[in-house]
Motif scaffolding. Structure first.
Motif, PDB file in Angstrom:
ATOM      1  N   ALA A 201     -34.577  -7.060  -6.223  1.00  0.00           N
ATOM      2  CA  ALA A 201     -35.442  -7.909  -7.052  1.00  0.00           C
ATOM      3  C   ALA A 201     -35.002  -7.922  -8.504  1.00  0.00           C
ATOM      4  CB  ALA A 201     -36.882  -7.427  -6.935  1.00  0.00           C
ATOM      5  N   SER A 202     -34.314  -6.841  -8.935  1.00  0.00           N
ATOM      6  CA  SER A 202     -33.922  -6.764 -10.342  1.00  0.00           C
ATOM      7  C   SER A 202     -32.930  -7.873 -10.712  1.00  0.00           C
ATOM      8  CB  SER A 202     -33.326  -5.395 -10.655  1.00  0.00           C
ATOM      9  OG  SER A 202     -32.079  -5.264 -10.040  1.00  0.00           O
ATOM     10  N   ASP A 203     -32.223  -8.404  -9.702  1.00  0.00           N
ATOM     11  CA  ASP A 203     -31.301  -9.521  -9.955  1.00  0.00           C
ATOM     12  C   ASP A 203     -32.033 -10.698 -10.585  1.00  0.00           C
ATOM     13  OD1 ASP A 203     -29.066  -8.294  -9.125  1.00  0.00           O
ATOM     14  OD2 ASP A 203     -29.098  -9.115  -7.080  1.00  0.00           O
ATOM     15  N   LEU A 204     -33.226 -10.933 -10.092  1.00  0.00           N
ATOM     16  CA  LEU A 204     -34.011 -12.055 -10.623  1.00  0.00           C
ATOM     17  C   LEU A 204     -34.350 -11.835 -12.087  1.00  0.00           C
ATOM     18  CD1 LEU A 204     -36.557 -12.793  -7.775  1.00  0.00           C
ATOM     19  CD2 LEU A 204     -34.546 -14.090  -8.396  1.00  0.00           C
ATOM     20  N   VAL A 205     -34.655 -10.572 -12.421  1.00  0.00           N
ATOM     21  CA  VAL A 205     -35.007 -10.271 -13.811  1.00  0.00           C
ATOM     22  C   VAL A 205     -33.788 -10.457 -14.715  1.00  0.00           C
ATOM     23  CG1 VAL A 205     -36.030  -8.560 -15.345  1.00  0.00           C
ATOM     24  CG2 VAL A 205     -36.724  -8.636 -12.964  1.00  0.00           C
ATOM     25  N   PHE A 206     -32.618  -9.992 -14.229  1.00  0.00           N
ATOM     26  CA  PHE A 206     -31.406 -10.168 -15.030  1.00  0.00           C
ATOM     27  C   PHE A 206     -31.087 -11.648 -15.220  1.00  0.00           C
ATOM     28  CE2 PHE A 206     -30.348  -5.770 -13.513  1.00  0.00           C
ATOM     29  CZ  PHE A 206     -30.430  -5.186 -14.759  1.00  0.00           C
ATOM     30  N   ALA A 207     -31.309 -12.421 -14.161  1.00  0.00           N
ATOM     31  CA  ALA A 207     -31.074 -13.868 -14.274  1.00  0.00           C
ATOM     32  C   ALA A 207     -32.013 -14.481 -15.312  1.00  0.00           C
ATOM     33  CB  ALA A 207     -31.281 -14.529 -12.920  1.00  0.00           C
ATOM     34  N   PHE A 208     -33.230 -13.958 -15.345  1.00  0.00           N
ATOM     35  CA  PHE A 208     -34.202 -14.449 -16.325  1.00  0.00           C
ATOM     36  C   PHE A 208     -33.768 -14.110 -17.746  1.00  0.00           C
ATOM     37  CE2 PHE A 208     -38.069 -13.649 -18.849  1.00  0.00           C
ATOM     38  CZ  PHE A 208     -38.580 -14.923 -18.858  1.00  0.00           C
ATOM     39  N   TYR A 209     -33.254 -12.874 -17.961  1.00  0.00           N
ATOM     40  CA  TYR A 209     -32.758 -12.480 -19.283  1.00  0.00           C
ATOM     41  C   TYR A 209     -31.714 -13.482 -19.760  1.00  0.00           C
ATOM     42  CZ  TYR A 209     -34.619  -7.690 -18.829  1.00  0.00           C
ATOM     43  OH  TYR A 209     -35.414  -6.593 -18.708  1.00  0.00           O
ATOM     44  N   LYS A 210     -30.809 -13.800 -18.826  1.00  0.00           N
ATOM     45  CA  LYS A 210     -29.698 -14.682 -19.172  1.00  0.00           C
ATOM     46  C   LYS A 210     -30.234 -16.050 -19.575  1.00  0.00           C
ATOM     47  CE  LYS A 210     -25.633 -13.697 -17.427  1.00  0.00           C
ATOM     48  NZ  LYS A 210     -24.589 -13.510 -16.429  1.00  0.00           N
ATOM     49  N   GLU A 211     -31.226 -16.484 -18.839  1.00  0.00           N
ATOM     50  CA  GLU A 211     -31.825 -17.797 -19.113  1.00  0.00           C
ATOM     51  C   GLU A 211     -32.475 -17.810 -20.497  1.00  0.00           C
ATOM     52  OE1 GLU A 211     -35.656 -20.073 -17.584  1.00  0.00           O
ATOM     53  OE2 GLU A 211     -34.613 -18.970 -16.016  1.00  0.00           O
ATOM     54  N   VAL A 212     -33.175 -16.717 -20.815  1.00  0.00           N
ATOM     55  CA  VAL A 212     -33.868 -16.647 -22.111  1.00  0.00           C
ATOM     56  C   VAL A 212     -32.862 -16.620 -23.253  1.00  0.00           C
ATOM     57  CG1 VAL A 212     -35.287 -15.166 -23.580  1.00  0.00           C
ATOM     58  CG2 VAL A 212     -35.945 -15.550 -21.231  1.00  0.00           C
ATOM     59  N   VAL A 213     -31.873 -15.737 -23.115  1.00  0.00           N
ATOM     60  CA  VAL A 213     -30.934 -15.541 -24.218  1.00  0.00           C
ATOM     61  C   VAL A 213     -30.056 -16.771 -24.410  1.00  0.00           C
ATOM     62  CG1 VAL A 213     -29.032 -14.123 -25.058  1.00  0.00           C
ATOM     63  CG2 VAL A 213     -30.987 -13.048 -23.994  1.00  0.00           C
ATOM     64  N   SER A 214     -29.696 -17.430 -23.294  1.00  0.00           N
ATOM     65  CA  SER A 214     -28.809 -18.595 -23.414  1.00  0.00           C
ATOM     66  C   SER A 214     -29.485 -19.746 -24.154  1.00  0.00           C
ATOM     67  CB  SER A 214     -28.353 -19.044 -22.044  1.00  0.00           C
ATOM     68  OG  SER A 214     -29.462 -19.468 -21.306  1.00  0.00           O
ATOM     69  N   LYS A 215     -30.808 -19.684 -24.292  1.00  0.00           N
ATOM     70  CA  LYS A 215     -31.493 -20.748 -25.023  1.00  0.00           C
ATOM     71  C   LYS A 215     -31.157 -20.712 -26.510  1.00  0.00           C
ATOM     72  CE  LYS A 215     -35.508 -21.226 -22.101  1.00  0.00           C
ATOM     73  NZ  LYS A 215     -36.816 -20.568 -21.946  1.00  0.00           N
ATOM     74  N   TYR A 216     -30.919 -19.517 -27.052  1.00  0.00           N
ATOM     75  CA  TYR A 216     -30.651 -19.464 -28.493  1.00  0.00           C
ATOM     76  C   TYR A 216     -29.268 -18.938 -28.849  1.00  0.00           C
ATOM     77  CZ  TYR A 216     -31.967 -14.487 -28.438  1.00  0.00           C
ATOM     78  OH  TYR A 216     -32.032 -13.143 -28.196  1.00  0.00           O
ATOM     79  N   SER A 217     -28.495 -18.534 -27.869  1.00  0.00           N
ATOM     80  CA  SER A 217     -27.178 -18.032 -28.230  1.00  0.00           C
ATOM     81  C   SER A 217     -26.201 -18.279 -27.089  1.00  0.00           C
ATOM     82  CB  SER A 217     -27.274 -16.555 -28.592  1.00  0.00           C
ATOM     83  OG  SER A 217     -26.646 -15.766 -27.653  1.00  0.00           O
ATOM     84  N   ASN A 218     -24.929 -18.066 -27.362  1.00  0.00           N
ATOM     85  CA  ASN A 218     -23.914 -18.243 -26.326  1.00  0.00           C
ATOM     86  C   ASN A 218     -23.873 -17.014 -25.442  1.00  0.00           C
ATOM     87  OD1 ASN A 218     -23.086 -20.725 -27.329  1.00  0.00           O
ATOM     88  ND2 ASN A 218     -21.813 -19.704 -28.872  1.00  0.00           N
ATOM     89  N   VAL A 219     -23.848 -17.228 -24.153  1.00  0.00           N
ATOM     90  CA  VAL A 219     -23.840 -16.112 -23.228  1.00  0.00           C
ATOM     91  C   VAL A 219     -22.473 -16.021 -22.563  1.00  0.00           C
ATOM     92  CG1 VAL A 219     -24.908 -15.150 -21.182  1.00  0.00           C
ATOM     93  CG2 VAL A 219     -26.286 -16.362 -22.825  1.00  0.00           C
ATOM     94  N   ILE A 220     -21.945 -14.794 -22.538  1.00  0.00           N
ATOM     95  CA  ILE A 220     -20.646 -14.590 -21.899  1.00  0.00           C
ATOM     96  C   ILE A 220     -20.891 -13.957 -20.536  1.00  0.00           C
ATOM     97  CG2 ILE A 220     -18.320 -13.718 -22.229  1.00  0.00           C
ATOM     98  CD1 ILE A 220     -19.402 -12.907 -25.112  1.00  0.00           C
ATOM     99  N   GLY A 221     -20.177 -14.382 -19.559  1.00  0.00           N
ATOM    100  CA  GLY A 221     -20.186 -13.747 -18.253  1.00  0.00           C
ATOM    101  C   GLY A 221     -21.405 -13.977 -17.410  1.00  0.00           C
TER     102      GLY A 221
END
Lengths: 221, 374
Positions: A201-221
């Motif tokens: 289930a933690s995969d979903l949370v990590f995916a959510f982090y990526k979604e949040v952060v990518s809104k205001y900054s560039n995400v690598i990887g």
């Protein structure tokens, strides 16, 4: 085994909502809701601290938990301790020697799975503050009911009837267990199964982090 | 962390623009920042934000023994905390002057003005009374903490409902919310504190932000008092004065206090109406079984605030809106634009500090190569 695998994939977490920079005076802040549970975290640092609290090889991490009303309790200190140890493994403190990092957590709504919400919110706030970290971390809570079934992200009423409640924190790189926090009695098999379910289930949370952060900054990887 | 220091440029700049009739964020003198109230799932919990200043309030109740001198009255307890969350200069578990001052003012405003019917909180005389506890947590300190905290206190008290109680003989039964409808708190009047920053002993700014607050209470670089201070006026919706408090320089004319009181009277009425309206609309939503939760405060308003400048300066006369262009049109036609020289400073981005404050052509003289030869 096959049924177990499908079991692992077939789940959903409660809807998560997050806003970064909710507080203007903090270096980084995040407000996160997971279902009806809401917490607010502010991160300040690296900043100067008193000589007595300085450490020459790494930053001093201070975590403060504040409940919504009433006096601070022993339970709050306990939560503070769990969150501090989790954050300490993730933050690259050796990059900021002789400084302090303050993480302040404010409870807004507790409707089950509160510790997991606080830890996830703290991770988002740390990301928002731009502190260097070894890895991000995600917490998932679960409960084992009287029949021995594992329920991910239990609600308030499910917690009251549960035989055991558990919160697990995983890192983002190897998905290895960082923190385990359990209450109640359970068998070894149940524990192992709960860890695996939460890890998936933690995969979903990590995916959510990526979604949040990518809104205001560039995400690598 | 140590306190944030103010630079002399900030002080002199702010003092100058205020004396010229402007404020940093483009407000007029008696204009407040937008007020926003949101409620949590429990009764008596709310987040009040005044601009960027944010305060969380939570009311809780328990049954205790009354005080000896007031055996038939309930107890009201107000506790305000400023954690490092509010701003990095506040330390953990340490009372600052500000938090003591805030506590004292709130107590004066809500306990000493007797706005709550404490007698209605009595269950058994001399034995059992309700004790209400208001916890104020400052989430973000961007000036005018007192006004924001007082609105939060009032809103949470007015929103709070305590469980119903029945007495049968000697035993007292406290009913849960599901058994019997909870009882709202009785408020005789609704006092609100409003803050005014005094500049040069004659200018009043309502709802000062953090910078304005710190500038008006500080002295100039030579250590001379600027005649500034903070005036807190507590008033209820009937325009009755409940509290008056002054920090900073002494006031030598009573006019300014009168001016502040008339200003506060209108403002308090407006705020109280807004608080009442918010509570009524929240109540109707709850009756329709709509789940109200703090997760509703999560929006995407602050998403890009990292890429914005920390200090937003709005210059009203450089507004690029069409409306402003219309106003300026007559002026434009009269003094026909002078030929732009290459030394003119041209604004790159409207409404930022980069825009020049002086109009007209550059005063710089171009020295031609001929004059050099002479």
């Amino acid at each position: 085994m096959v049924s177990e695998n499908s079991d692992l994939k077939d789940f959903k977490l409660k809807p998560m909502k997050c806003e970064c920079n909710y507080l203007s005076k903090s270096d980084g802040s995040a407000i996160l809701s997971q279902g009806h549970t809401v917490s607010l975290v502010s991160v300040n640092g690296p900043l100067d601290v008193k000589m007595a609290n300085q450490s020459i090889e790494k930053a001093t991490l201070e975590v403060l938990f504040s409940s919504k009303g009433g006096k601070p309790s022993v339970g709050d200190r306990y939560k503070e301790h769990v969150i501090r140890q989790t954050c300490e493994t993730a933050i690259l403190g050796s990059l900021y020697p002789r400084t302090g990092i303050t993480v302040t957590i404010q409870e807004l709504e507790d409707q089950g799975g509160f510790l997991a919400c606080c830890i996830n919110c703290a991770c988002l706030a740390l990301l928002n503050a731009g502190l260097c970290m070894r890895h991000t971390f995600a917490a998932v809570s679960c409960a084992i009911d009287a029949l021995g079934n594992i329920q991910l992200e239990p609600a308030r009423d499910q917690l009251d009837t549960a035989r055991a409640t558990m919160t697990f924190v995983f890192d983002s790189r190897e998905k290895s267990l960082v923190t385990g926090f359990t209450e109640g009695s359970y068998s070894e098999d149940a524990y192992g199964e709960a860890v695996e379910r939460c890890r998936a289930a933690s995969d979903l949370v990590f995916a959510f982090y990526k979604e949040v952060v990518s809104k205001y900054s560039n995400v690598i990887g | 962390m140590r306190d944030v220091f103010l630079s002399n440029c900030e002080k002199t700049f702010l003092n100058r623009i205020v004396s010229e009739g402007h404020r940093l964020d483009g407000r007029i003198y008696n204009e407040s920042r937008p007020l926003n109230i949101s409620f949590g799932s429990e009764y008596g919990s709310c987040i009040v934000s005044l601009g960027e200043t944010k305060v969380l309030a939570q009311v809780s109740c328990e049954v205790t023994q009354p005080k000896q001198i007031r055996p038939n009255e309930g107890i009201l307890y107000i506790n305000a905390e400023i954690s490092p969350m509010a701003a990095p200069q506040f330390e953990v578990n340490r009372q600052t002057d500000l938090s003591v001052y805030l506590n004292r003012l709130l107590e004066k405003c809500y306990k000493d003005s007797k706005c709550i019917d404490l007698e209605s909180l009595c269950i058994v005389v001399e034995e059992k009374v309700w004790s209400l506890r208001v916890d104020i947590k400052v989430l973000n300190h961007d000036g005018n903490l007192i006004e924001c905290a007082s609105i939060a206190t009032l809103t949470s008290l007015a929103h709070f409902k305590r469980p119903d109680v029945t007495r049968s003989g000697d035993s007292v039964v406290i009913h849960t919310m599901a058994e019997k409808d909870p009882i709202p708190t009785v408020l005789f009047h609704y006092p609100i504190c409003s803050t005014f920053a005094i500049f040069n002993s004659d200018i009043l700014l309502s709802d000062p932000n953090f910078l304005e607050e710190s500038v008006c209470t500080s002295s100039t670089e030579e250590g001379v008092s600027t005649g500034g201070g903070l005036l807190v006026v507590g008033m209820n919706q009937y325009k009755e004065l409940c509290l008056l408090d002054l920090t900073g320089a002494a006031i030598y004319s009573s006019n300014i206090v009168h001016k502040a009181i008339t200003g506060a009277a209108a403002k308090c009425k407006e705020i109280v109406d807004m608080v009442k309206k918010a509570i009524v609309s929240d109540d109707t939503l709850r009756q329709k079984r709509v789940k109200i939760n703090f997760s509703d405060v999560i929006t995407q308003d602050h998403l890009l605030s990292l890429s914005k400048k920390d200090l937003n300066i709005k210059l009203k006369h450089y507004n690029t809106d069409e409306k402003m262009v219309d106003d300026d049109e007559d002026a434009m036609t009269i003094d026909s634009d002078p030929e732009p020289s290459k030394y003119d400073v041209v604004s790159s981005n409207p409404q930022t500090a980069e825009t020049l404050s002086r109009k007209g052509a550059s005063q710089w003289i171009e020295i031609s190569s001929d004059s050099e030869e002479d």
